[in-house]
Design a protein around this motif. Structure first.
Motif, short mmCIF file in Angstrom:
data_model
loop_
_atom_site.label_atom_id
_atom_site.label_comp_id
_atom_site.label_asym_id
_atom_site.label_seq_id
_atom_site.Cartn_x
_atom_site.Cartn_y
_atom_site.Cartn_z
N ALA A 92 12.50 2.44 -3.25
CA ALA A 92 13.54 1.42 -3.33
C ALA A 92 13.71 0.72 -1.98
O ALA A 92 13.83 -0.51 -1.90
CB ALA A 92 14.86 2.05 -3.76
N LEU A 93 13.70 1.50 -0.93
CA LEU A 93 13.86 0.94 0.40
C LEU A 93 12.72 -0.01 0.73
O LEU A 93 12.93 -1.10 1.26
CB LEU A 93 13.92 2.07 1.43
N LEU A 94 11.53 0.40 0.38
CA LEU A 94 10.38 -0.44 0.67
C LEU A 94 10.43 -1.73 -0.14
O LEU A 94 10.07 -2.79 0.34
CB LEU A 94 9.09 0.32 0.36
N GLU A 95 10.90 -1.60 -1.38
CA GLU A 95 10.96 -2.80 -2.21
C GLU A 95 11.99 -3.80 -1.67
O GLU A 95 11.78 -5.00 -1.70
CB GLU A 95 11.27 -2.43 -3.66
N LEU A 96 13.06 -3.26 -1.14
CA LEU A 96 14.07 -4.12 -0.53
C LEU A 96 13.48 -4.85 0.68
O LEU A 96 13.64 -6.06 0.84
CB LEU A 96 15.27 -3.27 -0.09
N THR A 97 12.80 -4.09 1.50
CA THR A 97 12.18 -4.69 2.68
C THR A 97 11.20 -5.77 2.27
O THR A 97 11.16 -6.86 2.85
CB THR A 97 11.44 -3.62 3.49
N ARG A 98 10.44 -5.49 1.25
CA ARG A 98 9.45 -6.45 0.78
C ARG A 98 10.13 -7.74 0.31
O ARG A 98 9.68 -8.84 0.58
CB ARG A 98 8.64 -5.84 -0.36
N ARG A 99 11.24 -7.56 -0.39
CA ARG A 99 11.95 -8.72 -0.90
C ARG A 99 12.44 -9.60 0.24
O ARG A 99 12.27 -10.81 0.25
CB ARG A 99 13.14 -8.26 -1.75
N LYS A 100 13.06 -8.94 1.22
CA LYS A 100 13.55 -9.67 2.39
C LYS A 100 12.42 -10.41 3.08
O LYS A 100 12.57 -11.55 3.52
CB LYS A 100 14.16 -8.69 3.39
N LEU A 101 11.33 -9.72 3.19
CA LEU A 101 10.20 -10.30 3.88
C LEU A 101 9.68 -11.51 3.11
O LEU A 101 9.37 -12.55 3.70
CB LEU A 101 9.10 -9.24 4.00
N ALA B 282 0.83 -1.19 0.00
CA ALA B 282 0.00 0.00 0.00
C ALA B 282 0.87 1.25 0.00
O ALA B 282 0.59 2.23 -0.70
CB ALA B 282 -0.91 0.00 1.23
N LYS B 283 1.93 1.18 0.78
CA LYS B 283 2.82 2.34 0.86
C LYS B 283 3.49 2.60 -0.46
O LYS B 283 3.64 3.75 -0.89
CB LYS B 283 3.88 2.08 1.93
N ILE B 284 3.93 1.54 -1.10
CA ILE B 284 4.58 1.71 -2.39
C ILE B 284 3.61 2.30 -3.40
O ILE B 284 3.95 3.22 -4.14
CB ILE B 284 5.13 0.35 -2.88
N ALA B 285 2.39 1.79 -3.38
CA ALA B 285 1.40 2.28 -4.33
C ALA B 285 1.16 3.78 -4.14
O ALA B 285 1.08 4.54 -5.10
CB ALA B 285 0.10 1.51 -4.15
N LEU B 286 1.07 4.18 -2.89
CA LEU B 286 0.83 5.60 -2.60
C LEU B 286 1.98 6.45 -3.10
O LEU B 286 1.79 7.50 -3.71
CB LEU B 286 0.66 5.79 -1.10
N LEU B 287 3.19 5.97 -2.88
CA LEU B 287 4.35 6.73 -3.32
C LEU B 287 4.40 6.80 -4.84
O LEU B 287 4.76 7.83 -5.41
CB LEU B 287 5.62 6.09 -2.79
#
Lengths: 146, 146
Positions: B102-111, A99-104
Motif C-alpha cells: 500500500a505504501l509503495l502504491e501511494l508513493t507511485r501515485r504521488k510520483l 519491481a518492488k511491488i511485483a516482488l512483494l
DNA sequence: GCTTGATCTCAAGTTAACTTGAGGTTGCAT
DNA sequence: ATGCAACCTCAAGTTAACTTGAGATCAAGC
C-alpha cells in the motif's frame, strides 16, 4: 533567508526533516553540493530541498546512498533541472517501485498458498515436503519460499 | 545425517543458503536454539530449516532480526509447530506485506502525479510550489512527497 | 559591541547484520 | 588409527548511514 536564493543548512534541515548532521553527511557523499559564505558556512540552493526529498523517497524504495547518487547525478547541480531531467529520474524510480511491488505480490501469493494448505503441521504441503522428504535425498532446493 | 532427526550447522547452512557464521549469529540472537553433541557441536532440528527460511522472508519484508525474533517466539522451539502457529505468523506477515504494498502504491501515485504535471521545471505544480512560494512564507510542509 | 543561536571541523561512537581470522577440536570414512 | 573436512570459541573487522562531542567561529538582533 526566507526569500533568498540560497538557504542555510539549518533551513534545509527543517524543510526536509533530516538532521543537520545528515545533510553534512550527504554532502560528503556527493549527494549535495554547497557554496560557502565568506565565513565558511554552507549555502544551499533552494532546489536542494527537492534533491533531499528525492533522497528520502529513494531510500524508502530500498536504494542505498551510492545508488541514489548515481540516479541524482543525472540532475545537474548548478542549473534548475529541466522537465526532461525530472521525467527521466522519476520514470526510473517508477520502475524500481513497480519491481518492488511485483516482488512483494509474489511473496504474498506464495505465502497465501502456504497458509491455505496447512504447511508445517500436516505433512501434506509440497513446500513442506520439499524441506523434509525431498530434502532427505540429496541437496535439494535451498529456499523454501522464493 | 540425511535421515536424522538432528542436523548439523553445515547442513542447515546448505539447505537455507545462509552462511554458517550467520547461523551461529542467529543462534546468538535467540532466533535459533541448538542442542550440542558430546563434542560440543551444534545439532539443529530439521524444522529449523523452515525457521531460517522464515527469517529470510521476513527480512525481505524489511523486518529487523529483533522484530523477527518477536514474531518467531510464537513458534515454540521444542515441538513441531502446529497449523495454528503457522497460520498466525503467516497472517501477521501477510499484513506486513499488504502494508508495504500500500505504501509503495501511494508513493507511485504521488510520483505519477508529479511526472504528469511537469514538476520542477515549469513552476506550475502544486508540489513544486509548496517547496518554493509556499515554503517562502513560514515553516510550511516538511516533505515534498509524503 | 555583545550575546546567543547557528555553524564549522574532525574524530570517534552507534546499530544492524554479519564476516574473517586465529588457534584448537571433532567426527567420520578408509 | 589417521587424516582432513567440518566444527568450535572469541575477538576484531566491515559496511551503511548517521549521530555525538569537543572546541572554535559566525551571523544577526538589540
Amino acid at each position: 533567508m526566507i526569500q533568498d536564493r540560497f538557504i542555510s543548512i539549518g533551513y534545509l534541515a527543517r524543510r526536509t526533516g533530516v538532521a543537520v548532521s545528515a545533510i553534512r553527511f550527504y554532502e560528503e557523499k556527493g549527494l549535495l553540493t554547497a557554496l560557502r559564505t565568506s565565513g565558511n558556512q554552507r549555502r544551499f540552493l533552494r532546489s536542494d530541498i527537492r534533491r533531499v526529498s528525492f533522497v528520502l523517497i529513494a531510500q524508502k524504495l530500498g536504494l542505498g546512498l551510492a545508488e541514489i547518487e548515481r540516479e541524482l547525478s543525472a540532475l545537474p547541480q548548478g542549473r534548475t533541472p529541466t522537465l526532461e531531467d525530472w521525467e527521466n529520474i522519476s520514470l526510473s524510480m517508477r520502475e524500481a517501485i513497480d519491481a518492488k511491488i511485483a516482488l512483494l505480490e509474489l511473496t504474498r501469493r506464495k505465502l497465501d498458498e502456504c497458509i491455505g494448505c496447512g504447511c508445517l503441521s500436516l505433512g501434506k504441503c509440497r513446500l513442506y515436503n520439499r524441506d523434509d522428504e525431498a530434502g532427505a535425498q540429496g541437496p535439494g532446493p535451498r529456499f523454501v519460499l522464493k
